[in-house]
Design a protein around this motif. Structure first.
Motif, PDB file in Angstrom:
ATOM      1  N   GLU A 120     -29.452  75.915 -43.052  1.00 49.15           N
ATOM      2  CA  GLU A 120     -28.229  75.486 -42.517  1.00 49.15           C
ATOM      3  C   GLU A 120     -27.921  76.470 -40.937  1.00 49.15           C
ATOM      4  N   SER A 121     -27.594  77.569 -41.565  1.00 44.96           N
ATOM      5  CA  SER A 121     -27.410  78.275 -40.551  1.00 44.96           C
ATOM      6  C   SER A 121     -28.587  78.784 -39.654  1.00 44.96           C
ATOM      7  N   TYR A 123     -31.283  76.779 -38.664  1.00 46.27           N
ATOM      8  CA  TYR A 123     -30.659  75.792 -37.970  1.00 46.27           C
ATOM      9  C   TYR A 123     -30.368  75.619 -36.720  1.00 46.27           C
ATOM     10  N   ASN A 124     -28.556  76.053 -36.847  1.00 44.53           N
ATOM     11  CA  ASN A 124     -27.870  75.471 -35.824  1.00 44.53           C
ATOM     12  C   ASN A 124     -27.535  76.741 -34.846  1.00 44.53           C
ATOM     13  N   ARG A 125     -28.378  78.121 -35.338  1.00 42.50           N
ATOM     14  CA  ARG A 125     -28.793  79.210 -34.171  1.00 42.50           C
ATOM     15  C   ARG A 125     -29.535  78.561 -33.331  1.00 42.50           C
ATOM     16  N   LYS A 127     -30.854  75.584 -32.277  1.00 46.45           N
ATOM     17  CA  LYS A 127     -30.492  74.551 -31.944  1.00 46.45           C
ATOM     18  C   LYS A 127     -29.960  74.666 -30.670  1.00 46.45           C
ATOM     19  N   LYS A 128     -28.142  75.795 -31.008  1.00 49.32           N
ATOM     20  CA  LYS A 128     -27.677  76.917 -29.658  1.00 49.32           C
ATOM     21  C   LYS A 128     -28.696  77.267 -29.081  1.00 49.32           C
ATOM     22  N   GLU A 144     -34.955  72.725 -38.654  1.00 52.84           N
ATOM     23  CA  GLU A 144     -34.154  71.093 -38.602  1.00 52.84           C
ATOM     24  C   GLU A 144     -34.791  70.557 -40.343  1.00 52.84           C
TER      25      GLU A 144
END
Length: 444
Positions: A120-121, A123-125, A127-128, A144
Motif C-alpha cells: 500500500e505504501s 502504491y502511494n509513493r 502515485k506521487k 496498484e
C-alpha cells in the motif's frame, strides 16, 4: 279263540306304545313351551365405535447431537438419563490440533497484513511520482495491482482464522435443547471422523412429559380416523392402567409390509408421571364415534323372537284396524303389507281379540306381501309380562348396546330372551338349604 286272544294282546301292546309315545312328546313339548319373558330396561348411556391399532411410543421432540469436526473425545459431561439445559457443555474433543491450526492461520493473517501495508505504501509513493511524471503509468498500474492482491490475501487469511476459531468452538459439544439424554454413543478416547458424515454422539429428548404414539392403522380402518379423535391405549409395563391421547395427525404416506398396507397415525399423549418410556409398544383404541346420553337397548333384543304360546299384550291404539274384519287371514295380510317405518306406528288389519298368534309376528314383519323388506327394525316390549311388537329406528352400536333413535323411551322394557317351562320348573325346584322341608318329606 287263541288267535283272537293274540290279536287282542297285540292291540293292547300297540295301544300302550302309542300312549307312551304320545305322552312323551306331549310332555317334552310342554316342557319346551313358552315361559316367562326376560326383559331389560331402556337406558341412557354412552355408546362408542372404535378401531384398534398398535404403535411405538416416541418423544415429541428428539435431537441427535453430533460433531462437525474430527478428533478424539477428551471429556464427557453427560451420561444416560442426564437432564441437560440448552447451551450446556456435554462433551469436549481434543483441541490441541485445532489450536495449532488456529495459530498457523493467525500467523498467515499477520504476514498477509504486513505485506499489504508494504504494498500500500509502495502504491502511494508511485502515485506521487506519477503525478510529477517521475514514474510511468505501467509502474503505477503494477503497484496498484500488487496492493489489491495483498488486500485480498489479508481477507482470505482473516476468513481462515475465523474458520479455525469456529472449528475450535465445534470441539466443545453443547446441548441444543433442554431435555434428557436418551443415548450416549461415545466413550472417552474414542476417535470420531466427520469427513463423510456427522457422527452421532448423543440423542436428547426435549420433554418426556409429552409423548407421541406412532400407530399403524390398517387401510380398511384409516377412513374412520380423523384429527382430534379420542384415544385410549395401554402398555405391557402397566397392564392394569389406561392412558389417554388424541389423534394429532394422519399421515398420507402408506407403508406396505407383506402385502398389508398401513398408515401412520400420530397420537399425542400426556406423560406427567413419566411412566411412558420411549420405545414402549402401545395397544391403541381409537374412538371413531361417541354419543353420550344415548337411548340404548341390548343388541340381543333385536334378535329375539317370541315362542309359540307367548301371551300377547293389547296392540297400541294406532295399530287397531278401522274396520271389523276379524279373520286371521286378514290380520296376517295386514301385517305382511304393513310398512314399518321406524318410529311410526305400523298400519295393518289388527283387531281386538283377533291379534295374530306370536309365531306369525317374526315372519310377517320380515317380509311384506309385495316381496319388499320393511324399513326399520323390530323389538318386542314387555307389558305386564306380555309381549308386544315395537318398530324402532337404530343408530350406532358398540357390539353390546345399540342406539335407539325412534320408537322407545327411557324406562321401557324390551324383551331380550325367554325361558322355557322346563327351565322355570327347574328354578322353582331349587330350594334354600336354610328353608325347612315340607312335612313328611325327607331332605336328601
Amino acid at each position: 279263540m287263541k288267535k283272537l286272544l293274540k290279536i287282542f294282546i297285540i292291540l293292547v301292546i300297540l295301544g300302550a306304545i302309542a300312549y307312551g309315545v304320545k305322552t312323551f312328546f306331549f310332555s317334552a313339548s310342554a316342557e319346551n313351551a313358552a315361559g316367562p319373558l326376560v326383559s331389560a330396561k331402556v337406558v341412557q348411556t354412552t355408546i362408542s365405535t372404535t378401531i384398534s391399532a398398535t404403535g411405538t411410543l416416541e418423544p415429541v421432540d428428539q435431537v441427535e447431537v453430533g460433531t462437525q469436526v474430527s478428533g478424539d473425545i477428551a471429556k464427557i459431561y453427560a451420561d444416560f438419563n442426564s437432564k441437560v439445559k440448552k447451551g450446556q457443555v456435554i462433551a469436549e474433543l481434543d483441541k490441541s490440533k485445532l489450536k495449532a491450526t488456529l495459530a498457523q492461520a493467525e500467523i498467515a493473517y499477520r504476514s498477509a497484513e504486513t505485506d499489504y501495508k508494504y504494498k500500500e505504501s509502495t502504491y502511494n509513493r508511485v502515485k506521487k511520482l506519477s503525478e510529477s511524471n517521475s514514474a510511468s503509468a505501467v509502474e503505477l498500474e503494477t503497484a496498484e495491482y500488487n496492493m489489491n492482491s495483498a488486500k485480498l490475501s489479508v481477507e482470505r487469511s482473516q476468513n481462515e482464522v475465523n474458520q479455525a476459531r469456529l472449528n475450535l468452538s465445534y470441539a466443545t459439544i453443547k446441548s441444543p435443547i433442554d431435555g434428557v439424554v436418551l443415548k450416549r454413543a461415545v466413550e472417552v478416547g474414542q476417535t470420531v471422523a466427520a469427513s463423510m458424515s456427522t457422527p452421532t454422539l448423543f440423542v436428547i429428548a426435549k420433554d418426556l412429559n409429552q409423548m407421541k404414539v406412532m400407530a399403524d392403522v390398517d387401510e380398511a380402518d384409516i377412513g374412520q380416523v380423523k384429527q382430534g379423535q379420542r384415544v385410549t391405549f395401554s402398555v405391557d409395563a402397566f397392564q392394569n392402567e389406561t392412558f389417554n391421547g388424541t389423534v394429532q395427525e394422519v399421515r398420507l404416506n402408506p407403508t406396505t409390509t407383506s402385502n398389508v398396507v398401513t398408515y401412520t397415525v400420530v397420537i399425542s399423549a400426556e406423560n406427567p408421571e413419566q411412566k411412558l418410556l420411549p420405545g414402549m409398544t402401545a395397544t391403541c383404541t381409537i374412538v371413531t364415534q361417541e354419543i353420550t346420553d344415548a337411548i340404548a337397548i341390548p343388541v340381543k333384543a333385536l334378535k329375539f323372537t317370541p315362542a309359540d304360546g307367548t301371551p300377547m299384550a293389547e296392540p297400541p291404539q294406532g295399530m287397531r284396524p278401522p274396520h271389523e274384519s276379524g279373520d286371521s287371514s286378514s290380520v296376517k295380510d295386514g301385517l305382511a303389507n304393513a310398512n314399518f317405518n321406524a318410529g311410526d306406528v305400523p298400519k295393518g288389519d289388527f283387531k281386538r281379540g283377533n291379534f295374530p298368534p306370536p309365531g306369525s309376528f317374526p315372519k310377517t314383519f320380515k317380509k311384506r306381501a309385495d316381496g319388499k323388506k320393511p324399513s326399520g327394525n323390530l323389538v318386542w316390549v314387555s307389558i305386564d309380562g306380555k309381549a308386544a311388537p315395537r318398530p324402532v329406528k337404530t343408530g350406532i352400536s358398540d357390539g353390546v348396546n345399540i342406539q335407539i333413535l325412534k320408537g322407545l323411551s327411557v324406562g321401557d322394557s324390551v324383551v331380550v330372551s325367554q325361558e322355557t317351562v322346563a327351565a322355570t320348573k327347574e328354578k322353582s325346584s331349587v330350594s334354600s338349604p336354610f328353608m325347612p322341608s315340607p312335612p313328611g318329606k325327607k331332605k336328601k
